[in-house]
Design a protein around this motif. Structure first.
Motif, mmCIF file in Angstrom:
data_model
loop_
_atom_site.group_PDB
_atom_site.id
_atom_site.type_symbol
_atom_site.label_atom_id
_atom_site.label_comp_id
_atom_site.label_asym_id
_atom_site.label_seq_id
_atom_site.Cartn_x
_atom_site.Cartn_y
_atom_site.Cartn_z
ATOM 1 N N MET A 1 0.838 -1.193 0.000
ATOM 2 C CA MET A 1 0.000 0.000 0.000
ATOM 3 C C MET A 1 0.873 1.242 0.000
ATOM 4 S SD MET A 1 -3.030 -0.914 2.653
ATOM 5 C CE MET A 1 -3.728 0.712 2.435
ATOM 6 N N ILE A 2 0.424 2.281 -0.702
ATOM 7 C CA ILE A 2 1.209 3.492 -0.836
ATOM 8 C C ILE A 2 0.615 4.565 0.060
ATOM 9 C CG2 ILE A 2 2.098 5.184 -2.474
ATOM 10 C CD1 ILE A 2 1.330 3.113 -4.683
ATOM 11 N N GLY A 3 1.465 5.215 0.837
ATOM 12 C CA GLY A 3 0.955 6.253 1.716
ATOM 13 C C GLY A 3 2.080 7.040 2.342
ATOM 14 N N VAL A 4 1.687 8.058 3.093
ATOM 15 C CA VAL A 4 2.628 8.878 3.846
ATOM 16 C C VAL A 4 2.181 8.821 5.293
ATOM 17 C CG1 VAL A 4 3.637 11.156 4.156
ATOM 18 C CG2 VAL A 4 3.031 10.375 1.860
ATOM 19 N N GLY A 5 2.977 8.148 6.141
ATOM 20 C CA GLY A 5 2.552 7.949 7.515
ATOM 21 C C GLY A 5 1.257 7.161 7.529
ATOM 22 N N PRO A 6 0.278 7.576 8.335
ATOM 23 C CA PRO A 6 -0.981 6.835 8.408
ATOM 24 C C PRO A 6 -1.985 7.223 7.335
ATOM 25 C CG PRO A 6 -1.007 8.609 10.007
ATOM 26 C CD PRO A 6 0.345 8.655 9.338
ATOM 27 N N LEU A 164 -7.753 -6.573 7.380
ATOM 28 C CA LEU A 164 -6.853 -6.736 8.516
ATOM 29 C C LEU A 164 -7.433 -5.945 9.681
ATOM 30 C CD1 LEU A 164 -5.161 -7.474 5.995
ATOM 31 C CD2 LEU A 164 -3.184 -6.458 7.111
ATOM 32 N N TRP A 165 -7.606 -6.623 10.837
ATOM 33 C CA TRP A 165 -8.329 -5.995 11.932
ATOM 34 C C TRP A 165 -7.811 -6.494 13.277
ATOM 35 C CZ3 TRP A 165 -11.513 -8.727 15.466
ATOM 36 C CH2 TRP A 165 -11.632 -10.090 15.199
ATOM 37 N N ASP A 220 -3.680 -14.187 12.620
ATOM 38 C CA ASP A 220 -2.288 -13.915 12.246
ATOM 39 C C ASP A 220 -1.603 -13.335 13.481
ATOM 40 O OD1 ASP A 220 0.098 -13.284 11.017
ATOM 41 O OD2 ASP A 220 -0.701 -11.578 9.883
ATOM 42 N N PRO A 221 -1.247 -14.190 14.457
ATOM 43 C CA PRO A 221 -0.753 -13.695 15.743
ATOM 44 C C PRO A 221 0.533 -12.888 15.653
ATOM 45 C CG PRO A 221 -0.508 -16.090 15.576
ATOM 46 C CD PRO A 221 -1.363 -15.657 14.429
ATOM 47 N N ALA A 222 1.341 -13.104 14.615
ATOM 48 C CA ALA A 222 2.589 -12.359 14.463
ATOM 49 C C ALA A 222 2.423 -11.127 13.579
ATOM 50 C CB ALA A 222 3.672 -13.271 13.885
ATOM 51 N N SER A 223 1.210 -10.847 13.136
ATOM 52 C CA SER A 223 0.926 -9.713 12.235
ATOM 53 C C SER A 223 1.830 -9.739 10.998
ATOM 54 C CB SER A 223 1.095 -8.380 12.982
ATOM 55 O OG SER A 223 0.213 -8.305 14.077
ATOM 56 N N GLU A 224 2.077 -10.938 10.498
ATOM 57 C CA GLU A 224 2.941 -11.096 9.333
ATOM 58 C C GLU A 224 2.315 -10.503 8.074
ATOM 59 O OE1 GLU A 224 6.419 -12.546 7.303
ATOM 60 O OE2 GLU A 224 5.923 -12.059 9.378
ATOM 61 N N LEU A 225 0.983 -10.580 7.993
ATOM 62 C CA LEU A 225 0.299 -10.086 6.790
ATOM 63 C C LEU A 225 0.447 -8.566 6.658
ATOM 64 C CD1 LEU A 225 -1.270 -11.086 4.397
ATOM 65 C CD2 LEU A 225 -3.374 -10.922 5.725
ATOM 66 N N LEU A 228 3.892 -8.064 5.147
ATOM 67 C CA LEU A 228 3.985 -8.485 3.747
ATOM 68 C C LEU A 228 3.286 -7.508 2.807
ATOM 69 C CD1 LEU A 228 3.399 -12.347 4.026
ATOM 70 C CD2 LEU A 228 5.533 -11.178 3.450
ATOM 71 N N MET A 229 2.151 -6.967 3.232
ATOM 72 C CA MET A 229 1.362 -6.088 2.374
ATOM 73 C C MET A 229 1.701 -4.614 2.568
ATOM 74 S SD MET A 229 -0.031 -8.470 0.808
ATOM 75 C CE MET A 229 -0.718 -7.328 -0.386
ATOM 76 N N GLY A 230 2.616 -4.311 3.479
ATOM 77 C CA GLY A 230 3.017 -2.917 3.681
ATOM 78 C C GLY A 230 1.932 -2.069 4.313
ATOM 79 N N SER A 231 1.057 -2.689 5.103
ATOM 80 C CA SER A 231 -0.015 -1.939 5.756
ATOM 81 C C SER A 231 0.560 -1.069 6.864
ATOM 82 C CB SER A 231 -1.054 -2.901 6.333
ATOM 83 O OG SER A 231 -1.995 -2.212 7.113
ATOM 84 N N ARG A 232 0.052 0.164 6.967
ATOM 85 C CA ARG A 232 0.583 1.118 7.944
ATOM 86 C C ARG A 232 -0.362 1.309 9.128
ATOM 87 N NH1 ARG A 232 0.231 2.865 3.296
ATOM 88 N NH2 ARG A 232 -1.273 4.482 3.780
#
Length: 277
Positions: A1-6, A164-165, A220-225, A228-232
């Motif tokens: 995902m593309i972004g600046v900060g949040p 993702l939640w 996803d207990p380790a928040s690996e997703l 991988l997806m670059g979620s901020r």
């Protein structure tokens, strides 16, 4: 995902386009002695306000059934529910009306609008190209609520809305009923809600307390997703086509109108209804 900060990058492309249009209007007006460059810049900002308001109201009108079912969602502008081209038409019409008695001002202001719109369109094209090179649906091993192992690749072959939640996240909690309703309305789409960083008891307790009946809740207990997806941040909603390509994304709380809009624009209509082959 593309972004600046949040914040999603789309917010900054709009701000940049408005700033460029404002600067252009002032620059052109400075070279016209009969025109006030301050008035030209001010009119650009006024037109932006009216254009944004019109874009939002027209979008709400397009999705009136969904917004009227939950009126407070009309105020949730973070869902990015705007009819942009309608807003541009209203902004130009406003400028045309405001300059009916001072037509010398019309040229610089419309020049600013044109430059801003072109800049915004070019930035949007670049972002679409970058989106097309986004990582595909990862073949990541996750777990169900009863702690059985499952891979995300098990959902391949049909459109996927991947959310993702976490239960501690207020906007995540607010948007859960949206996905519950959507999974009924779009049986051809896999709505996969992946909990980040919590254990099965925490996730299950939240779902039971809210009375939610969601079919595909994964852990996803380790928040690996997220990595991988670059979620901020949470919530994050990602849209994958039947070939596993990411075709859209949404950072933050999503409303029913925005979710439906993305599904109908990004996925084949026969596949989302469950009638596709």
């Amino acid at each position: 995902m593309i972004g600046v900060g949040p914040f999603p990058i789309q917010v900054f492309t709009i701000i940049g386009a408005v700033l460029l249009g404002w600067m252009t209007a002032r620059f052109v007006a400075r070279r016209m002695p009969e025109v006030s460059y301050k008035t030209a810049g001010s009119m650009i900002l006024d037109a932006v306000v009216w254009g944004l308001l019109a874009a939002r109201l027209i979008y709400i009108a397009q999705w009136w059934d969904e917004y009227s079912a939950k009126p407070m969602s009309m105020l949730a502008i973070g869902d990015r529910g705007f009819s942009w081209w309608a807003g541009i038409v209203v902004a130009v019409a406003y400028i045309w009306w405001r300059t009916r008695l001072t037509q010398a001002l019309r040229g610089p202001v419309l020049a600013g609008v044109m430059v801003g719109v072109v800049a915004w369109a070019v930035a949007g094209g670049v972002l679409n190209l970058m989106q097309s090179s986004a990582p595909p649906l990862p073949d990541l091993q996750l777990a169900t609520l009863d702690e059985r192992s499952i891979s995300l690749s098990a959902y391949a072959g049909r459109p996927i809305v991947l959310n993702l939640w976490a239960s501690w996240c207020p906007p995540c909690r607010r948007e859960m009923p949206v996905f519950e309703q959507a999974q009924t309305e779009f049986p051809g789409v896999a709505f996969v809600l992946v909990n980040q960083g919590e254990n099965p008891k925490q996730a299950q307790a939240f779902l039971e307390s809210e009375g939610l009946k969601l079919t595909d809740i994964l852990l996803d207990p380790a928040s690996e997703l997220m990595r991988l997806m670059g979620s901020r941040g949470l919530p994050t909603t990602l849209f994958f086509d039947a070939q596993g390509r990411m075709v859209d994304s949404h950072l933050g709380e999503i409303t029913m109108p925005s979710l439906k809009d993305k599904i109908l624009r990004r996925f084949d209509r026969s596949s989302v209804s469950g009638t596709g082959k």
